[in-house]
Scaffold this active site. Structure first.
Site, PDB file in Angstrom:
ATOM      1  CG  ASN A  65     -43.038   1.566  11.043  1.00  0.00           C
ATOM      2  OD1 ASN A  65     -42.121   2.663   9.741  1.00  0.00           O
ATOM      3  ND2 ASN A  65     -42.393   0.864  11.542  1.00  0.00           N
ATOM      4  CG  MET A  73     -39.838  -8.947  15.280  1.00  0.00           C
ATOM      5  SD  MET A  73     -38.469  -7.144  14.723  1.00  0.00           S
ATOM      6  CE  MET A  73     -37.187  -7.934  15.546  1.00  0.00           C
ATOM      7  CG  LEU A  76     -38.484 -13.711   5.272  1.00  0.00           C
ATOM      8  CD1 LEU A  76     -39.059 -12.814   4.655  1.00  0.00           C
ATOM      9  CD2 LEU A  76     -39.965 -15.024   5.727  1.00  0.00           C
ATOM     10  CG  ASN A 110     -36.396  -5.674   6.542  1.00  0.00           C
ATOM     11  OD1 ASN A 110     -37.308  -5.818   7.570  1.00  0.00           O
ATOM     12  ND2 ASN A 110     -34.720  -5.723   7.234  1.00  0.00           N
ATOM     13  CG  HIS A 150     -32.193  -2.815  10.685  1.00  0.00           C
ATOM     14  ND1 HIS A 150     -33.158  -3.778  11.695  1.00  0.00           N
ATOM     15  CD2 HIS A 150     -31.735  -2.095  11.352  1.00  0.00           C
ATOM     16  CE1 HIS A 150     -31.916  -3.923  12.651  1.00  0.00           C
ATOM     17  NE2 HIS A 150     -31.334  -3.277  12.197  1.00  0.00           N
TER      18      HIS A 150
HETATM   19  C1  GAR Z   1     -39.227  -0.846  13.807  1.00  0.00           C
HETATM   20  O1  GAR Z   1     -38.870  -0.481  14.292  1.00  0.00           O
HETATM   21  C2  GAR Z   1     -38.866  -1.783  12.743  1.00  0.00           C
HETATM   22  O2  GAR Z   1     -37.544  -0.938  11.683  1.00  0.00           O
HETATM   23  C3  GAR Z   1     -38.235  -3.318  13.506  1.00  0.00           C
HETATM   24  O3  GAR Z   1     -39.383  -3.256  13.901  1.00  0.00           O
HETATM   25  C4  GAR Z   1     -40.413  -2.866  14.077  1.00  0.00           C
HETATM   26  C5  GAR Z   1     -41.194  -2.412  14.469  1.00  0.00           C
HETATM   27  O4  GAR Z   1     -42.601  -1.415  14.989  1.00  0.00           O
HETATM   28  N1  GAR Z   1     -37.627  -3.574  12.818  1.00  0.00           N
HETATM   29  C6  GAR Z   1     -36.904  -4.711  13.033  1.00  0.00           C
HETATM   30  O5  GAR Z   1     -36.380  -4.497  13.567  1.00  0.00           O
HETATM   31  C7  GAR Z   1     -36.379  -5.565  11.510  1.00  0.00           C
HETATM   32  N2  GAR Z   1     -34.746  -6.175  12.386  1.00  0.00           N
HETATM   33  P1  GAR Z   1     -43.642  -1.422  14.541  1.00  0.00           P
HETATM   34  O6  GAR Z   1     -44.842  -2.748  14.533  1.00  0.00           O
HETATM   35  O7  GAR Z   1     -45.152  -0.601  15.283  1.00  0.00           O
HETATM   36  O8  GAR Z   1     -43.894  -1.180  12.499  1.00  0.00           O
END
Ligand code: GAR
Length: 209
Positions: A16, A92, A95, A109, A111
Site C-alpha cells: 500500500n 500493526m 497507538l 488507517n 483496514h
Molecule cells: C493491508 O492489508 C492492511 O489493510 C492491513 O495490513 C496489510 C498491509 O499490507 N492492515 C491491518 O490489518 C490493520 N489492522 P502491505 O504491507 O502490503 O501494505
C-alpha cells in the site's frame, strides 16, 4: 498548489505504501512522502522507500519501554517531518493517545475489512473462515480516521465491498482485497487532500477580503 506532506507508517510488505508512492510519481496525488517509518527492522516497505529515495527509518520499542513512552517518541519523530497526514499503511501496532493526541484529524488507517468487522490482525483470514461457515457473503476494505485507541475504528472516509467466490482460496481472496486496497487507499487520500486544498483556498479568500 502546495503538495501535502505525508508520513507513512508501516510494519511489513508495504504494497500500500507502494501504491501511494506510485500515485505520487504519476501525479495522481498532489503530495510528497516525507518519510516512511517502520516498527519492524525487517519490513520490506523500508526497501521500497529507499528505492524511491525517501527517508526510511526504524523505530523499535526498547526493552521495558512503555507503550506511551514509545508513542511519545514516535510522535516526536513524525512531527519532525511536519506532516499534513499520517498514513497507517499496514502499521500493526495499536497507538495510544500519546501519539494520537498529537495529530487530531490527521491519522488515516487502512483496514482489510468493512467497518465494524474483523478488527485487528488476520482480518482477511477471519473473513474467509466466516464465509466458509456461512456467516457472511462478502467482505471489504475501509479507510478511516483514527480519533482514539479503538482498534480499526473511527470515522469512515472510504469503503468498498469485496466479493468472496465459492471457489476462492484464501490466497485468491487476499489478492482481490489487496488490489482493492491499493485503489481505495489512493482514492481516499486524494479526496482528503482535495478537501484540505479547498479549505486552504477558502481561508485564503477570506484573508484577502
Ligand atoms: C493491508 O492489508 C492492511 O489493510 C492491513 O495490513 C496489510 C498491509 O499490507 N492492515 C491491518 O490489518 C490493520 N489492522 P502491505 O504491507 O502490503 O501494505
Amino acid at each position: 498548489m502546495k503538495k501535502a506532506g505525508l508520513v507513512v507508517l508501516i510494519s511489513g510488505f508495504g504494497s500500500n505504501l507502494q501504491a501511494i508512492l506510485d500515485a505520487v510519481d504519476a501525479g495522481t496525488l498532489n503530495a510528497e512522502v516525507r518519510a516512511v517509518i517502520s516498527n519492524r527492522v525487517d519490513a520490506y516497505g523500508l526497501e521500497r522507500a529507499r528505492l524511491a529515495g525517501i527517508p526510511a527509518c526504524v523505530k523499535s520499542r526498547s526493552k521495558g519501554q512503555t507503550r506511551e513512552n514509545y508513542d511519545a517518541e514516535l510522535a516526536e519523530l513524525v512531527q519532525g517531518y511536519k506532516p499534513d497526514l499520517i498514513l497507517l499503511a499496514g502499521w500493526m501496532r495499536i497507538l495510544t493517545m500519546a501519539f494520537i493526541g498529537r495529530f487530531p484529524d490527521r491519522i488515516v488507517n487502512l483496514h482489510p475489512a468493512l467497518p465494524g468487522t474483523f478488527p485487528g490482525v488476520n482480518a482477511i483470514e477471519r473473513a474467509y473462515q466466516a464465509y466458509r461457515q456461512g456467516e457472511i457473503n462478502h467482505t471489504g476494505v475501509m479507510v478511516h480516521l483514527v480519533p482514539d485507541e479503538g482498534v480499526d475504528l473511527g470515522p469512515v472516509l472510504g469503503q468498498q465491498v469485496v466479493e468472496i467466490r465459492p471457489e476462492d482460496s484464501l490466497e485468491d481472496l487476499e489478492k482481490r482485497i489487496h488490489a482493492c486496497e491499493h485503489v481505495l487507499f489512493v482514492k481516499t487520500i486524494q479526496q482528503l487532500i482535495k478537501r484540505m486544498e479547498d479549505k486552504d483556498a477558502k481561508s485564503a479568500a477570506v484573508g484577502v477580503r
